[in-house]
Scaffold this active site. Sequence first.
Site, mmCIF file in Angstrom:
data_model
loop_
_atom_site.group_PDB
_atom_site.id
_atom_site.type_symbol
_atom_site.label_atom_id
_atom_site.label_comp_id
_atom_site.label_asym_id
_atom_site.label_seq_id
_atom_site.Cartn_x
_atom_site.Cartn_y
_atom_site.Cartn_z
ATOM 1 N N GLU A 63 0.830 -1.205 0.000
ATOM 2 C CA GLU A 63 0.000 0.000 0.000
ATOM 3 C C GLU A 63 0.864 1.254 0.000
ATOM 4 O OE1 GLU A 63 -3.981 2.033 1.798
ATOM 5 O OE2 GLU A 63 -3.408 0.046 2.510
ATOM 6 N N SER A 64 1.980 1.219 0.672
ATOM 7 C CA SER A 64 2.876 2.378 0.703
ATOM 8 C C SER A 64 3.423 2.691 -0.681
ATOM 9 C CB SER A 64 4.038 2.128 1.671
ATOM 10 O OG SER A 64 3.557 1.941 2.983
#
Length: 142
Positions: A63-64
């Site tokens: 997700e980062s």
Amino acid sequence: MDLNKQEILDKVNSICTNTLLETLSIEFVDVGEDWVIAKMPVTPKVHQPDGILHGGATVALAESVGSFAAHIFMDIEKVFVRGIEISANHLKSISEGYVFAKATFLHKGRTTQLLEIKIIDESENLISLCKLTTISLPKKTS
């Protein structure tokens, strides 16, 4: 991109201080025209109790890197980007070394974006395959 590759990497890595990315030692290492790569060390800090990489840490990495890709390839002067869905298939376990996440766009719309994030180890074995959907919403103007 207005900045060069190293300036982009330096800038994003500098804003990760005091965040989950710093806690997990996630570092952005490369960026291209429509992709971003970050790496994370696989140490006991990101292990499950049985000594292998925790799926939650893998998803945090995915997700980062995917959210960062959406941010740099959208006009963040006009919109803000938020993740709205993420899925992950964990295919292989790993207990040490580094994992690398490469986020690539499958769809880059004005409102929604779909990214594929492949997590590989140092030998290029596929560890996890993730999919992230982000949304770009207009910033309020006063």
